[in-house]
Each structure stands twice: as structure tokens, then as C-alpha cells.
Scaffold this motif. Structure first.
Motif, PDB file in Angstrom:
ATOM      1  N   ALA A 125      -6.928  -8.190  -4.492  1.00  0.00           N
ATOM      2  CA  ALA A 125      -6.881  -7.217  -3.403  1.00  0.00           C
ATOM      3  C   ALA A 125      -5.609  -7.436  -2.597  1.00  0.00           C
ATOM      4  O   ALA A 125      -5.226  -8.578  -2.321  1.00  0.00           O
ATOM      5  N   VAL A 126      -4.965  -6.329  -2.225  1.00  0.00           N
ATOM      6  CA  VAL A 126      -3.741  -6.370  -1.432  1.00  0.00           C
ATOM      7  C   VAL A 126      -3.868  -5.339  -0.316  1.00  0.00           C
ATOM      8  O   VAL A 126      -4.284  -4.197  -0.555  1.00  0.00           O
ATOM      9  N   ARG A 127      -3.533  -5.761   0.894  1.00  0.00           N
ATOM     10  CA  ARG A 127      -3.559  -4.836   2.034  1.00  0.00           C
ATOM     11  C   ARG A 127      -2.269  -5.000   2.832  1.00  0.00           C
ATOM     12  O   ARG A 127      -1.870  -6.116   3.171  1.00  0.00           O
ATOM     13  N   ALA A 128      -1.626  -3.885   3.129  1.00  0.00           N
ATOM     14  CA  ALA A 128      -0.463  -3.861   4.019  1.00  0.00           C
ATOM     15  C   ALA A 128      -0.803  -2.988   5.212  1.00  0.00           C
ATOM     16  O   ALA A 128      -1.307  -1.872   5.054  1.00  0.00           O
ATOM     17  N   SER A 129      -0.559  -3.494   6.410  1.00  0.00           N
ATOM     18  CA  SER A 129      -0.829  -2.703   7.617  1.00  0.00           C
ATOM     19  C   SER A 129       0.360  -2.814   8.560  1.00  0.00           C
ATOM     20  O   SER A 129       1.039  -3.844   8.617  1.00  0.00           O
ATOM     21  N   PHE A 130       0.572  -1.721   9.292  1.00  0.00           N
ATOM     22  CA  PHE A 130       1.729  -1.620  10.177  1.00  0.00           C
ATOM     23  C   PHE A 130       1.272  -1.057  11.515  1.00  0.00           C
ATOM     24  O   PHE A 130       0.569  -0.049  11.576  1.00  0.00           O
ATOM     25  N   LEU A 131       1.670  -1.729  12.586  1.00  0.00           N
ATOM     26  CA  LEU A 131       1.326  -1.309  13.940  1.00  0.00           C
ATOM     27  C   LEU A 131       2.606  -0.907  14.669  1.00  0.00           C
ATOM     28  O   LEU A 131       3.499  -1.736  14.884  1.00  0.00           O
ATOM     29  N   TRP A 132       2.680   0.370  15.024  1.00  0.00           N
ATOM     30  CA  TRP A 132       3.849   0.924  15.711  1.00  0.00           C
ATOM     31  C   TRP A 132       3.444   1.289  17.126  1.00  0.00           C
ATOM     32  O   TRP A 132       2.469   2.012  17.344  1.00  0.00           O
ATOM     33  N   THR A 133       4.175   0.769  18.113  1.00  0.00           N
ATOM     34  CA  THR A 133       3.907   1.066  19.520  1.00  0.00           C
ATOM     35  C   THR A 133       5.156   1.704  20.108  1.00  0.00           C
ATOM     36  O   THR A 133       5.998   1.006  20.699  1.00  0.00           O
ATOM     37  N   PRO A 134       5.345   3.029  19.950  1.00  0.00           N
ATOM     38  CA  PRO A 134       6.560   3.678  20.436  1.00  0.00           C
ATOM     39  C   PRO A 134       6.717   3.607  21.950  1.00  0.00           C
ATOM     40  O   PRO A 134       7.833   3.661  22.468  1.00  0.00           O
ATOM     41  N   ASN A 135       5.579   3.517  22.661  1.00  0.00           N
ATOM     42  CA  ASN A 135       5.641   3.356  24.111  1.00  0.00           C
ATOM     43  C   ASN A 135       4.360   2.663  24.564  1.00  0.00           C
ATOM     44  O   ASN A 135       3.516   2.290  23.738  1.00  0.00           O
ATOM     45  N   ASP A 136       4.205   2.500  25.865  1.00  0.00           N
ATOM     46  CA  ASP A 136       3.057   1.773  26.388  1.00  0.00           C
ATOM     47  C   ASP A 136       1.745   2.521  26.220  1.00  0.00           C
ATOM     48  O   ASP A 136       0.673   1.929  26.395  1.00  0.00           O
ATOM     49  N   ASN A 137       1.805   3.813  25.869  1.00  0.00           N
ATOM     50  CA  ASN A 137       0.593   4.626  25.825  1.00  0.00           C
ATOM     51  C   ASN A 137       0.091   4.922  24.416  1.00  0.00           C
ATOM     52  O   ASN A 137      -1.000   5.474  24.260  1.00  0.00           O
ATOM     53  N   VAL A 138       0.868   4.605  23.402  1.00  0.00           N
ATOM     54  CA  VAL A 138       0.518   5.011  22.040  1.00  0.00           C
ATOM     55  C   VAL A 138       0.569   3.808  21.101  1.00  0.00           C
ATOM     56  O   VAL A 138       1.542   3.051  21.104  1.00  0.00           O
ATOM     57  N   ASP A 139      -0.488   3.648  20.309  1.00  0.00           N
ATOM     58  CA  ASP A 139      -0.529   2.700  19.193  1.00  0.00           C
ATOM     59  C   ASP A 139      -0.814   3.483  17.924  1.00  0.00           C
ATOM     60  O   ASP A 139      -1.759   4.288  17.880  1.00  0.00           O
ATOM     61  N   VAL A 140      -0.036   3.247  16.884  1.00  0.00           N
ATOM     62  CA  VAL A 140      -0.240   3.882  15.587  1.00  0.00           C
ATOM     63  C   VAL A 140      -0.418   2.777  14.553  1.00  0.00           C
ATOM     64  O   VAL A 140       0.468   1.944  14.368  1.00  0.00           O
ATOM     65  N   LEU A 141      -1.571   2.774  13.896  1.00  0.00           N
ATOM     66  CA  LEU A 141      -1.880   1.757  12.901  1.00  0.00           C
ATOM     67  C   LEU A 141      -2.061   2.413  11.542  1.00  0.00           C
ATOM     68  O   LEU A 141      -2.920   3.288  11.360  1.00  0.00           O
ATOM     69  N   LEU A 142      -1.246   1.999  10.582  1.00  0.00           N
ATOM     70  CA  LEU A 142      -1.335   2.493   9.212  1.00  0.00           C
ATOM     71  C   LEU A 142      -1.774   1.342   8.318  1.00  0.00           C
ATOM     72  O   LEU A 142      -1.165   0.269   8.331  1.00  0.00           O
ATOM     73  N   LYS A 143      -2.834   1.580   7.524  1.00  0.00           N
ATOM     74  CA  LYS A 143      -3.342   0.560   6.607  1.00  0.00           C
ATOM     75  C   LYS A 143      -3.362   1.135   5.196  1.00  0.00           C
ATOM     76  O   LYS A 143      -3.897   2.225   4.960  1.00  0.00           O
ATOM     77  N   ILE A 144      -2.780   0.397   4.260  1.00  0.00           N
ATOM     78  CA  ILE A 144      -2.766   0.794   2.861  1.00  0.00           C
ATOM     79  C   ILE A 144      -3.302  -0.382   2.057  1.00  0.00           C
ATOM     80  O   ILE A 144      -2.804  -1.504   2.179  1.00  0.00           O
TER      81      ILE A 144
END
Length: 805
Positions: free
Chosen positions: A230-249
């Protein structure tokens, strides 16, 4: 409200235990009043916002990442020995999970009654229960209907799993585990850290292999041979103090070769008076082994290892190829956007899997038949949710949910050249198969809302509801074909007729005079439901909370995937109404935590799948089922070094109206007549996997040491106990297995970066059957009463090495 004698007696016994639980905290507190530091706070997201588990008004068990790692808990069948009233079992053609005695049987047409959710995405298919755990932050086991916030079909409970998230601090983990008894090797690797000022990433890899613990003497090798990656890659992008974007593959393969199955009983044929039939010349009982050993001598054939003993000894016989190849892919995108004091969340998920299995489902070391399965599934879901800020007056969570899915199943009962069925029944069966095509498509949308009114500073009222609408279509076709070419066999030729008349497989080629359309079924259904819930919390003081709730649940109907008869096709939705009262308490010095819940749930039209006695499973609806009981759990920080965790569950399960159940082999029918067949009445009986008591207690001891590079020694000792229960799919009384107790232990030496541990599982070496069924064809074709069983792991030891940077 009325009770039968059995249920009334149980409740009378359980009510005093609630009073005991409420008094336990103060008693233990008095024993350790000078403790300066307390238990850690357990944070959960069961109500779609982070909160203390002690403030969550429902029955919930939580296991952290550390507990999962230290307990070598790698998938759900390990988890069941840490959480009372949770059970998981694997069968020849499916996987099942039960909470409080309610689960889903052998049928790909079913959704799981216990919903499995990973990072907010629904994993509702039975094959996904076998999926190994990878880099989890925690697991929350929620008991009882979870219809409002979790939704689709979680009518018995939910497993809410959270993956570990990317961090902006560098985190490197490497782990090795080895169990020599089974040749089990596990390697894990995690790398997490910043990729830029606003972007963090995490990659997790798990590789696992195992030689197995059941010896197949026919092939002279062990099984199940496992190979997982099993392999998992995840990325957390915080463009500003109000937004979190989490991508999991993530992508996972989990494969197996062989089965943990044994023949455990082989009763002979009986005469009209029920007496065993003895061969007049040989003086031997005419059981399945006798038929295989002596019945083919006239043809010059012999199978000396077809069945070799019936004791549970982790030895079996199987001649055919057996495998299970599973591929899973998932992409999840989560966006959290703070809009002032409110949080808007979008969760988009795509889950797809494909698995192919072949089962030597005659379960013996002779050439009889095999069963082949291929299943493909695709699911897309979208949830929009708004969570209000926590308020001392009113706060809430609400949203919309959409899911679409497509399921396609192909399977076949294959009778190869040289099969003994050709000798015993007809050579025309050689190189033929009865094949099935099944598909089911679903489109569902839902709207949900849950509000929390703070009526006073001590009294909180939670009211919520979920409206769900679903459209579902289904198709099932059974055909008789040439096994090598796939060509349809001629209508009313010999093999299709035998498939129907001898094995109960109605197919397109043999037209039953009573069913002139053959076996080609289609259907569509549209259903909707509104599932409200009301919950009242009373905060007696800063550390004690009482709650009471009335919750409803709904599980959609559908189309029977496993039946071989056209008479079993569509099954109805089921509904549940649950009442629960509970208490959650933490002592003033935070050294003793005590929780207790008393529950009663009534299920209407519970979906049940049972073996048809030959080669298939049929679905029915038990009109009414009642489950009730009490659950107590908690923690006790005995001193600075020693902590105890405990949980005990009492369960009273009863079919209060179930007169249309499939009979077990040789049971005298006494129930309803359906499609011209009299069935059996299970009213008043308990179901499969319903032990009256399950419990676990564990002790964790930590002591500073000075031994080379190691700074701490940690020792843990745990006990799990299960009362007697019936594990037979058709509830034959002879497989109400005895109570058992399993013991696990671990000793670890730790430093800031290193952990080296020795552990043992099932130290009492309990031989446990997890599932039992009649060997296909044994009763319906050969007149014997032969059983196979899935066996759990025997005692094992292992070593674990972890490095954290």
C-alpha cells in the motif's frame, strides 16, 4: 413496552450495572486521590467537529495510532479483540462485520450495516473490510445507528478512520516487524515535512508478506500466503490563514493464496428414523469421506487425502488453485474554508476496486468443483458541509451529500474435467460451468442537519435529521456454458438440467416449467427515508455528563446477488429505532474515566442471507429483531507508571419475528412457505455472532531505565474474553462455540528515536472458529452433514523495531 421473559430478565440484570458504573469513578478516585497528573484527552470527530470524547453523547471506542502500532493491529480482524461488541469474519465468498450482533451476510447485493469511513469517504463494500490499515491517526468505533452525520446505511454503527496528515515539521518513521511462526514480515515507511512555506507532503508505504498458519497436505504447503503493498501520498496546501486543501492519493494491493479453512465435522447419511447408515460390507459410516474414498473405486479412482481428520489442528486438504487478488485506488480532496466563524468543508472522493478470487469451495482434497469470482466497483461521492462556531446558545452542522456507484459481478461454479461429479452424477458435467452476471447501479443524494441547543448551562438538546433519496437498478443472469470456450450450452441439454435439478441452479438453458422466462432478472427501485434523532445531555458537573437519545436508522433495499433461484431477487429496506442512555465521567484529578451506556434497538425487516443447503445463498427480511444491552468502558491511571484500560459489553439479541429463515441441514421445517418451500421459524432465537458478553482489559506499565541507548521500558498485558456464540450461518445448534479468552503481551525498550519490542498474541493458544457452514453439496446432493470452518490464528510471537526521526 413489552418484553419476553428472556429480554426482561436481561434488562433487570443490566440496570444495576449502570448504577455500578456511575459509582465506580468516585470509588477509584478515592483510592488514588493524590495523583498529580491525569489521563490524556482523547479527541474525536464523530460529530464532524473536533471535541473531547468525554463530551460526545454516544457510545464510542477510540484507538490511537500508538495503540494500533503497539498492538500490531493491522486490519479489522485484529481490531475486534480490542473493542467489545465488534466482530469481523471472513467466509468463502465474502467478508462480514458486526456491531452489537447486527451485520451483513453473504451477499454482494448488500451494503454493509456497519459503515466504514476513511477520511470522510464511505467504504461500504464487503471486500474493503479486508483492506489493511496504513498510517492511521486513530480509529473511532461508533455503536448504534449513525444515520444523520454518517448517513448511508450505517444502521448498526460506523468505523470512522482518520489518516495521519502532512506536517510542516520533518517527520521520518521506519518500522520492521517479524513473526517467525508464520513467516510474517511487515515494513513501513513514513516521510512527512514541508515542501514550501504553504505546502506540506506526506508519503506512507507498507509492505507485508506472510507464509500462513494452515497446512494444506494435498499441496504440501501453508496458507494463507499474503502479499500486501500500500502506498499513500497526501499534500496539505494552506494558501492563506482561512483555507486548507488536502489531497490524498492512495493505491493498495492485498493478495492471498490459500484459505484458513478446515473440515471440522463429517456426519454420515441417516435412514428414515434418523439413524446413521453403516455400509454393510465395510462396517463404516457412509459419510462424505467414505463416499469420496470408496464410492469411486468402481471407476478406478481414489482420493486418500480428500478429508483427513475433523479436529481443529490447522491442517486442511484442498487440491485446486485458491487465490484472492485485490486492487484498490482512492483519490480524496478535502477543502476546509473558514468563513468568519463558520467552516465550510467540501469532501470529494473516488473509490474504485477490482478483485478476482478462486475458491476451492468443496473444501476437500478432491476434484469436485471450484468457484470463481470477479468484482469491479466504482464510486464517486461529494459532500458539502457547514459547521457553525461553538456557542453557549446554539450551534449546528448541516450539509448535502451525493454518491453514485456501479457494481459488476461475474462468478461461476466450474466443474472441470475429471471431477468426481462426472462419475457420481453424469459425465456431461465435465468442463461445464454455471455462470452468473450481476450488476447494481445506485444514485443517492441526501440533506442533513444537526443542531445543538444549550437550554441551560447544564442542559443541551441535540436534534437532527437526514433525508435520503436513492435510485437503484439491478440485473442478474445465470447461464450454463462450456468452461473452456464460454459458449452457451444447448437449451434443455444434460448439464443445464443437472445444474437445476441436482444443484438448484436455475439457468437460462433449462427452463423450469413453473418459470418460463429462464434466469434473466432485471429490476429498479426508488426509495427515500427521513431519519430523525433527538439527544439530551445533562452536565451534572465539570466532569460528569448524562445523556439519553432516540435515534432512527435506514438501510436501503436492493437486489439479491447470490441466490440461484429466480424466486429470490428483490429484498426490502430495513429500519431501526434505537434508545440509549449513558453516563461519561472523569474524576476530579483526571485519573479515572468511566463511561456506561444502556441501549435497546428494534430492527424492522432486517436483511438476512443464509445458505440454501446446496450451492447458493438466499436473502430474506426478518420482520423484527431486538438487540439490547449495556456497555461499560474507561481508563484508570493507577499511578505514575501504570494505566489500565477496560471495556465490557453485555448483549441480548433476539429475533422477535422471523418465521421465514432458511433451515439448517436436517432441521424440520416449521416456518412460513415461500415460493412453495416451507422454511424455518427462528423467532425467539439469537443470531450469528451474538455472545452475551465480550470484554477486554489491558495494563500499560512505563518505567524510566538506564540501559544503553534506551531510556524507558514499557510493558503491556491484555485480555480479551468472548462468551459462547453461534458462528454457523444457518444457526445450527452444534456450532454454538464455547467461551474463550485470548491474552496478548508486549515488552518494549524505548529511546527518543528507537523502539525495540517483543510481543505475543493469543498466548492462551485458543483454537477459535470464526465462521461455520455446510460443505456445498454434502447435504443436498450426498445426504451427509459435513461442515467446514474458518479458523483464527494460533499463538504467535514477534519482534518489532521502530525508528522515528
Amino acid at each position: 413496552m413489552s418484553y419476553s421473559y428472556k429480554r426482561g430478565r436481561a434488562v433487570k440484570c443490566l440496570l444495576p450495572l449502570t448504577l455500578v458504573a456511575s459509582a465506580l469513578s468516585s470509588a477509584l478516585y478515592a483510592a488514588d486521590a493524590d495523583q498529580e497528573e491525569g489521563l490524556n484527552v482523547v479527541t474525536v470527530t464523530a460529530q464532524k467537529r473536533q471535541e473531547n470524547a468525554q463530551d460526545t453523547p454516544l457510545s464510542i471506542n477510540v484507538l490511537s495510532a500508538e495503540q494500533l502500532n503497539e498492538g500490531s493491529i493491522e486490519k479489522i480482524d485484529d481490531l475486534q479483540y480490542r473493542v467489545p461488541n465488534l466482530q469481523m469474519s471472513e467466509t468463502g465468498i465474502s467478508t462480514q462485520m458486526y456491531v452489537r450482533g447486527i451485520g451483513t451476510g453473504n451477499n454482494q447485493g448488500f451494503e454493509q450495516s456497519v459503515g466504514q469511513y476513511i477520511d470522510g469517504i464511505y467504504y461500504g463494500r464487503q471486500q474493503l473490510i479486508r483492506m489493511p490499515f496504513l498510517d492511521l491517526e486513530r480509529i473511532e468505533v461508533l455503536k448504534g445507528p449513525q444515520s444523520i452525520l454518517f448517513g448511508k446505511n450505517s444502521i448498526a454503527g460506523a468505523l470512522n478512520m482518520e489518516s495521519a496528515k502532512p506536517s510542516h515539521d520533518l517527520d521520518v518513521k521506519f518500522g520492521l516487524q517479524y513473526q517467525p511462526d508464520f513467516g510474517a514480515q511487515e515494513t513501513t515507511f513514513v516521510l512527512s515535512g514541508p515542501m514550501s512555506d504553504k505546502l506540506a507532503g506526506r508519503i506512507a508505504v507498507r509492505d507485508y508478506s506472510e507464509d500462513g498458519f494452515v497446512t494444506n497436505t494435498t499441496k504440501n504447503r501453508d496458507g494463507v500466503i499474503r502479499d500486501d503493498m500500500a502506498v499513500r501520498a497526501s499534500f496539505l496546501w494552506t494558501p492563506n490563514d482561512n483555507v486548507d486543501v488536502l489531497l490524498k492519493i492512495e493505491s493498495a494491493d492485498f493478495d492471498g493464496d490459500g484459505r484458513q479453512i478446515e473440515i471440522i465435522r463429517d456426519d454420515p447419511q441417516v435412514d428414515a428414523s434418523g439413524n446413521p447408515i453403516i455400509h454393510p460390507a465395510l462396517g463404516l459410516p457412509v459419510n462424505f469421506d467414505f463416499i469420496l474414498t470408496y464410492g469411486l473405486q468402481a471407476a478406478g479412482l481414489s482420493f486418500p487425502d480428500a478429508i483427513d481428520g475433523t479436529a481443529i489442528d490447522y491442517v486442511r486438504q484442498a487440491d485446486d488453485a485458491e487465490y484472492s487478488f485485490n486492487e484498490l485506488d482512492n483519490v480524496t480532496l478535502r477543502v476546509d474554508w473558514d468563513l468568519g466563524d463558520y467552516t465550510f468543508t467540501s469532501i470529494t472522493g473516488n473509490v474504485s476496486y477490482e478483485f478476482e478470487e478462486q475458491c476451492d469451495c468443496d473444501y476437500i482434497g478432491a476434484n469436485v468443483f471450484n468457484a470463481w469470482i470477479n468484482e469491479k466497483y466504482d464510486q464517486f461521492s461529494q459532500e458539502f458541509r457547514i459547521v457553525s462556531p461553538v456557542s453557549d446558545k446554539f450551534d449546528w452542522v448541516g450539509g448535502l451529500f451525493y454518491q453514485t456507484s456501479e457494481l459488476e459481478l461475474n462468478d461461476a461454479v466450474k466443474i472441470p474435467d475429471g471431477s468426481i461429479l462426472g462419475y457420481l452424477v453424469n459425465p456431461a458435467l465435465w468442463d461445464t460451468q454455471a455462470g452468473r452476471y450481476y450488476s447494481s447501479d445506485s444514485d443517492l443524494w441526501a440533506a442533513f442537519f444537526q443542531g445543538r441547543w444549550h437550554l441551560t448551562n447544564k442542559l443541551v438538546l441535540n436534534i437532527g435529521g437526514r433525508y435520503t433519496s436513492e435510485e437503484k437498478t439491478g440485473e442478474r443472469v445465470l447461464t450454463a456454458t462450456d468452461m473452456n470456450t464460454g459458449a452457451l450450452l444447448p437449451t434443455n441439454s444434460t448439464a443445464p438440467a443437472i445444474f437445476y435439478m441436482g444443484f438448484g441452479i436455475e439457468n437460462e438453458q433449462f427452463i423450469n416449467p413453473a418459470v418460463t422466462t429462464g434466469h434473466n432478472l432485471t429490476g429498479s427501485r426508488k426509495e427515500s427515508s427521513f431519519t430523525p434523532s433527538i439527544n439530551l445531555q445533562f452536565k451534572a458537573d465539570a466532569n460528569t455528563m448524562y445523556y439519553g437519545s432516540i435515534t432512527t436508522g435506514f438501510k436501503s433495499g436492493g437486489f439479491d446477488a447470490r441466490a440461484n433461484s429466480v424466486g429470490s431477487w428483490e429484498f426490502e429496506e430495513e429500519e431501526a429505532t434505537a434508545v440509549e442512555f449513558g453516563i461519561k465521567n472523569m474524576s476530579d484529578d483526571r485519573t479515572v474515566e468511566t463511561n456506561a451506556s444502556l441501549y435497546r434497538t428494534v430492527y424492522d425487516n432486517l436483511q438476512v442471507s443464509q445458505f440454501d443447503g446446496v450451492l447458493g445463498f438466499t436473502v430474506g427480511n426478518a420482520k423484527e429483531t431486538v438487540v439490547q444491552g449495556i456497555e461499560i468502558d474507561g481508563r484508570w491511571l493507577i499511578n505514575d507508571n501504570l494505566t489500565m484500560n477496560y471495556a465490557v459489553a453485555f448483549l441480548d439479541h433476539e429475533y422477535t419475528d422471523f418465521s421465514n429463515g432458511n433451515c439448517y441441514n436436517r432441521q424440520v421445517p416449521d416456518g412460513d412457505t415461500v415460493n412453495g418451500v416451507q422454511l424455518c421459524d427462528y423467532t425467539g432465537k439469537s443470531g450469528q455472532y451474538t455472545p452475551e458478553m465480550t470484554a477486554n482489559v489491558s495494563f500499560d506499565y512505563v518505567k524510566p531505565i538506564s540501559m544503553g541507548m534506551f531510556e524507558y521500558m514499557r510493558a503491556s498485558l491484555g485480555f480479551f474474553h468472548s462468551g459462547k456464540q453461534n458462528v454457523d450461518v444457518n444457526l445450527t445448534p452444534m456450532y454454538e462455540i464455547d467461551a474463550y479468552t485470548k491474552v496478548h503481551a508486549r515488552v518494549a525498550f524505548e529511546s527518543e528515536n528507537w523502539t525495540v519490542a517483543l510481543f505475543g498474541k493469543n498466548l492462551t493458544d485458543e483454537a477459535v472458529l470464526t465462521y461455520v457452514g455446510n460443505v456445498p453439496l454434502s447435504g443436498g446432493t450426498f445426504g451427509t452433514n459435513t461442515f467446514y470452518g474458518f479458523v483464527d490464528r494460533p499463538r504467535s510471537y514477534g519482534v518489532q523495531i521502530d525508528y522515528n526521526f
